[in-house]
Design a protein around this motif. Structure first.
Motif, PDB file in Angstrom:
ATOM      1  N   GLN A   1       0.833  -1.207   0.000  1.00 27.52           N
ATOM      2  CA  GLN A   1       0.000   0.000   0.000  1.00 27.52           C
ATOM      3  C   GLN A   1       0.869   1.258   0.000  1.00 27.52           C
ATOM      4  OE1 GLN A   1      -2.356   0.547   3.534  1.00 27.52           O
ATOM      5  NE2 GLN A   1      -3.661   2.098   2.576  1.00 27.52           N
TER       6      GLN A   1
ATOM      7  N   THR B   1      -3.726   3.945  -4.575  1.00 24.58           N
ATOM      8  CA  THR B   1      -3.816   3.055  -3.426  1.00 24.58           C
ATOM      9  C   THR B   1      -4.790   1.931  -3.755  1.00 24.58           C
ATOM     10  OG1 THR B   1      -3.431   4.913  -1.932  1.00 24.58           O
ATOM     11  CG2 THR B   1      -4.366   2.934  -0.971  1.00 24.58           C
ATOM     12  N   PRO B   2      -4.367   0.691  -3.608  1.00 23.58           N
ATOM     13  CA  PRO B   2      -5.313  -0.405  -3.848  1.00 23.58           C
ATOM     14  C   PRO B   2      -6.507  -0.291  -2.900  1.00 23.58           C
ATOM     15  CG  PRO B   2      -3.073  -1.241  -3.615  1.00 23.58           C
ATOM     16  CD  PRO B   2      -3.049   0.208  -3.259  1.00 23.58           C
ATOM     17  N   SER B   3      -7.694  -0.431  -3.430  1.00 22.81           N
ATOM     18  CA  SER B   3      -8.899  -0.242  -2.614  1.00 22.81           C
ATOM     19  C   SER B   3      -9.041  -1.303  -1.535  1.00 22.81           C
ATOM     20  CB  SER B   3     -10.132  -0.250  -3.515  1.00 22.81           C
ATOM     21  OG  SER B   3     -10.233  -1.493  -4.180  1.00 22.81           O
ATOM     22  N   TRP B   4      -8.447  -2.434  -1.718  1.00 22.34           N
ATOM     23  CA  TRP B   4      -8.601  -3.550  -0.792  1.00 22.34           C
ATOM     24  C   TRP B   4      -7.581  -3.554   0.339  1.00 22.34           C
ATOM     25  CZ3 TRP B   4      -4.010  -6.065  -0.856  1.00 22.34           C
ATOM     26  CH2 TRP B   4      -3.222  -5.929  -1.994  1.00 22.34           C
ATOM     27  N   SER B   5      -6.528  -2.759   0.222  1.00 22.86           N
ATOM     28  CA  SER B   5      -5.394  -2.892   1.144  1.00 22.86           C
ATOM     29  C   SER B   5      -5.736  -2.547   2.597  1.00 22.86           C
ATOM     30  CB  SER B   5      -4.210  -2.061   0.659  1.00 22.86           C
ATOM     31  OG  SER B   5      -4.556  -0.697   0.577  1.00 22.86           O
ATOM     32  N   GLU B   6      -6.505  -1.488   2.809  1.00 21.46           N
ATOM     33  CA  GLU B   6      -6.835  -1.121   4.190  1.00 21.46           C
ATOM     34  C   GLU B   6      -7.723  -2.156   4.848  1.00 21.46           C
ATOM     35  OE1 GLU B   6      -7.984   2.840   5.343  1.00 21.46           O
ATOM     36  OE2 GLU B   6      -6.956   3.634   3.576  1.00 21.46           O
ATOM     37  N   ASP B   7      -8.721  -2.621   4.124  1.00 19.44           N
ATOM     38  CA  ASP B   7      -9.658  -3.573   4.714  1.00 19.44           C
ATOM     39  C   ASP B   7      -9.015  -4.929   4.987  1.00 19.44           C
ATOM     40  OD1 ASP B   7     -11.783  -1.807   4.841  1.00 19.44           O
ATOM     41  OD2 ASP B   7     -12.501  -2.302   2.832  1.00 19.44           O
TER      42      ASP B   7
ATOM     43  N   PRO C   1     -17.255  -4.275   1.228  1.00 15.95           N
ATOM     44  CA  PRO C   1     -17.331  -3.888  -0.189  1.00 15.95           C
ATOM     45  C   PRO C   1     -16.030  -4.038  -0.980  1.00 15.95           C
ATOM     46  CG  PRO C   1     -18.407  -2.254   1.183  1.00 15.95           C
ATOM     47  CD  PRO C   1     -17.727  -3.212   2.107  1.00 15.95           C
ATOM     48  N   SER C   2     -14.929  -3.609  -0.407  1.00 19.15           N
ATOM     49  CA  SER C   2     -13.679  -3.647  -1.164  1.00 19.15           C
ATOM     50  C   SER C   2     -13.135  -5.057  -1.345  1.00 19.15           C
ATOM     51  CB  SER C   2     -12.629  -2.766  -0.494  1.00 19.15           C
ATOM     52  OG  SER C   2     -12.317  -3.286   0.784  1.00 19.15           O
ATOM     53  N   LEU C   3     -13.561  -5.985  -0.490  1.00 22.49           N
ATOM     54  CA  LEU C   3     -13.052  -7.352  -0.574  1.00 22.49           C
ATOM     55  C   LEU C   3     -14.065  -8.319  -1.177  1.00 22.49           C
ATOM     56  CD1 LEU C   3     -11.338  -7.610   2.932  1.00 22.49           C
ATOM     57  CD2 LEU C   3     -10.269  -7.080   0.744  1.00 22.49           C
ATOM     58  N   GLY C   4     -15.345  -7.979  -1.066  1.00 24.29           N
ATOM     59  CA  GLY C   4     -16.387  -8.846  -1.583  1.00 24.29           C
ATOM     60  C   GLY C   4     -16.594 -10.115  -0.765  1.00 24.29           C
TER      61      GLY C   4
END
Length: 158
Positions: free
Chosen positions: A34, A44-50, A123-126
């Motif tokens: 990230q 920034t990858p949308s999934w990285s924080e989650d 949402p970001s990970l599905g």
């Protein structure tokens, strides 16, 4: 000689430790990706924080269970160390009973929470939000398993 329950508990401890170390390493890797993407690639990858949050929560809850197994949680022993060994054993057993009681509450309420969040998604990970919350009943169950081993240990003392 170790009984079967002690072997099972020790086996679980190794699994939890390995999983915790793996999750910590993955969390550091994801955060590193990230940071690299943000500062060098300007996105920034949308999934990285989650996913980092998911790994941190799981790592933390597994660490709580390991702390109970290894007696590494903080404690104040100013008065405890002045008591006789017999009374210290009584305090330990009483402490374990309280922890098992609260762990049971966390286990049952955690299962309810997991069932409530089965249909919602991150949402970001599905993936279902329940993947986040299932760490609570797993941690509680592990604590109960680890404390039963401690009860066995204290029941065999003179």
């Amino acid at each position: 000689m170790k009984n079967k329950y002690n072997k099972f508990s020790d086996f679980l401890e190794k699994i939890v430790e390995t999983l915790g170390v793996t999750l910590l390493g993955l969390m550091v890797l994801v955060i590193g990706i990230q940071v690299f993407c943000r500062y060098f690639l300007n996105f920034t990858p949308s999934w990285s924080e989650d996913i980092s949050l998911l790994f941190m929560i799981w790592f933390s809850f597994l660490g709580i269970a390991l702390g109970v197994k290894r007696d590494t949680h903080l404690s104040i022993e100013v008065f405890y160390s002045r008591f006789s060994k017999g009374f210290q054993n009584f305090i330990n057993i009483f402490n374990y009973i309280l922890i098992i009681f609260f762990s049971y509450i966390l286990l049952t309420r955690g299962i309810v929470l997991v069932k409530m969040t089965l249909r919602s998604t991150i949402p970001s990970l599905g993936i279902p939000t329940s993947n986040l919350y299932i760490a609570i009943p797993i941690m509680s169950g592990l604590i109960i398993v680890f404390l039963i081993q401690k009860f066995i240990k204290y029941s065999r003392r003179d």
